[in-house]
Write an enzyme that holds these catalytic residues in place. Structure first.
Site, mmCIF file in Angstrom:
data_model
loop_
_atom_site.group_PDB
_atom_site.id
_atom_site.type_symbol
_atom_site.label_atom_id
_atom_site.label_comp_id
_atom_site.label_asym_id
_atom_site.label_seq_id
_atom_site.Cartn_x
_atom_site.Cartn_y
_atom_site.Cartn_z
ATOM 1 N N CYS A 188 21.940 -39.735 -22.936
ATOM 2 C CA CYS A 188 22.491 -38.514 -23.533
ATOM 3 C C CYS A 188 21.545 -37.956 -24.590
ATOM 4 O O CYS A 188 21.486 -38.463 -25.717
ATOM 5 C CB CYS A 188 23.859 -38.805 -24.150
ATOM 6 S SG CYS A 188 24.574 -37.381 -24.983
ATOM 7 N N CYS A 199 23.232 -36.664 -27.741
ATOM 8 C CA CYS A 199 23.686 -37.710 -28.671
ATOM 9 C C CYS A 199 22.510 -38.336 -29.412
ATOM 10 O O CYS A 199 22.599 -38.604 -30.609
ATOM 11 C CB CYS A 199 24.402 -38.839 -27.919
ATOM 12 S SG CYS A 199 25.477 -38.329 -26.597
ATOM 13 N N ASP A 200 21.431 -38.601 -28.714
ATOM 14 C CA ASP A 200 20.399 -39.490 -29.266
ATOM 15 C C ASP A 200 19.044 -38.836 -29.529
ATOM 16 O O ASP A 200 18.164 -39.469 -30.119
ATOM 17 C CB ASP A 200 20.183 -40.674 -28.300
ATOM 18 C CG ASP A 200 21.445 -41.516 -28.158
ATOM 19 O OD1 ASP A 200 22.215 -41.566 -29.124
ATOM 20 O OD2 ASP A 200 21.658 -42.108 -27.092
#
Ligand code: NAP
Length: 321
Positions: A134, A137-138
């Site tokens: 992701c 997200c990261d």
């Protein structure tokens, strides 16, 4: 056989938010945990984009908090995975782990989707330590670092383009010479000077010192030679699989297997069955959008059980294809 007014299948942000709302509405929800309790966020480290946590929060902690919140209002949890359902008539029948049987007047399906993985050595061990599924997200954790994105579809193009905001260089690694991605997404990636390409190679293994990723070993499909591409981050973007196999033939799914909902509500093609989160959303796939749709599903169930809504719950679902 235990009978419940509402059963919620899955404990990601969608299922747990549905549980909080359903419990606060005194519907005594029973939540089936699934085989990955807490869902995909339990596979990530810090979550920095969930509103309300200005300093970020660890994914597992966020999910734990949501669960505690649901339990506080009376939601009950059943360990296990739904192996089959019978949606042919109400009450619906739900079988967990092939052994435990339940009946439910209504169902909220929030079984999520699982990111497809390469299945190569080193990959699963390094999830959250350099391997991610992701970018949203990261990506932030890879500021000024070299990143690899694996895949040749729209997701890979989108993630690679997004990651150039942070990374010093993004290399798209794809197993063929042709991309599957749409022309417009390809072009956007090709026009980005930070994006490099390594085509027609097969990922073989993830290299690391056990704590940090150092490279991706690939095999050249033309010559058979292997080499290591140096990188600190590997984003796997080879698609997602919605967890809907147990529903086959009982509810309208799209070509890929996502549950169709009517677009306005979370109603599915079966009256009394509602769906929320990644299992019906191939587009946004964020914790906050899943949580939002979980709230909608609980409110839809409440109205359905009250029989007071003017909504046509048997609507043929078409809008989120
Ligand atoms: P996808 O279209 O199925 O593409 C998956 C890619 O991963 C393909 O290039 C495939 O290679 C590769 N792949 C699959 N398994 C692999 C493996 N084991 N090893 C190496 N490579 C592998 O999936 P997606 O990109 O997630 O897109 C899914 C859907 O969402 C599509 O309909 C897409 O258009 C849509 N989407 C749209 C947007 C947008 O419009 N903004 C953004 C993201 C996704 P091959 O090509 O060789 O099969």
């Amino acid at each position: 056989m235990e009978k419940h007014r509402v059963m919620i299948l899955g404990t990601g942000p969608a299922g747990l938010t549905a549980a909080i709302y359903a419990a606060r509405a005194n519907l005594d929800p029973v939540v089936v945990e699934g085989n990955e309790p807490g869902g995909q966020l339990t596979l990530t480290t810090e979550v920095e984009n969930f509103p309300g946590f200005p300093d970020g929060i660890m994914g597992p902690e966020l999910m734990d908090n949501m669960r505690k919140q649901a339990e506080k209002f009376g939601a009950k949890f059943v360990a296990g995975w739904v192996t089959s359902v019978d949606l042919s008539q109400r009450p619906f029948k739900v079988t967990v782990d092939d052994t435990k049987q339940f009946e439910a007047e209504s169902l909220i399906i929030s079984t999520g989707a699982s990111a497809k993985m390469l299945g190569i050595p080193g990959e699963s061990e390094m999830i959250g330590r350099g391997v991610s599924t992701c970018a949203t997200c990261d990506g932030f954790f890879f500021r000024n670092k070299k990143i690899i994105v694996v895949g040749g579809g729209d997701s890979a193009m989108e993630e690679a383009t997004f990651l150039t905001k942070f990374a010093s260089e993004v290399t798209i690694v794809h197993r063929r010479n042709e991309l599957r991605a749409s022309k417009v997404m390809q072009q956007r990636a090709r026009n980005n000077p930070k994006i490099k390409w390594v085509m027609n190679v097969t990922p073989v293994s993830v290299k690391s010192d056990g704590n940090k990723v150092s490279g991706l070993e690939v095999k050249d499909n033309a010559t058979g030679e292997t080499r290591v591409l140096e990188t600190e981050g590997i984003f796997i973007a080879i698609g997602h699989s919605p967890n809907t196999k147990f529903l086959a033939g009982q509810i309208d799914l799209d070509d890929v297997g996502y549950i169709k909902t009517d677009g306005v509500s979370t109603a599915t093609s079966v009256e009394g069955v509602f769906a929320c989160g990644d299992v019906m959303d191939p587009h946004y796939r964020q914790a906050i959008t899943a949580a939002g749709s979980g709230c909608k599903a609980a409110m839809d169930v409440e109205r359905f059980l009250e029989g007071s809504s003017s909504h046509d719950w048997s609507v043929s679902a078409t809008a989120n294809q």
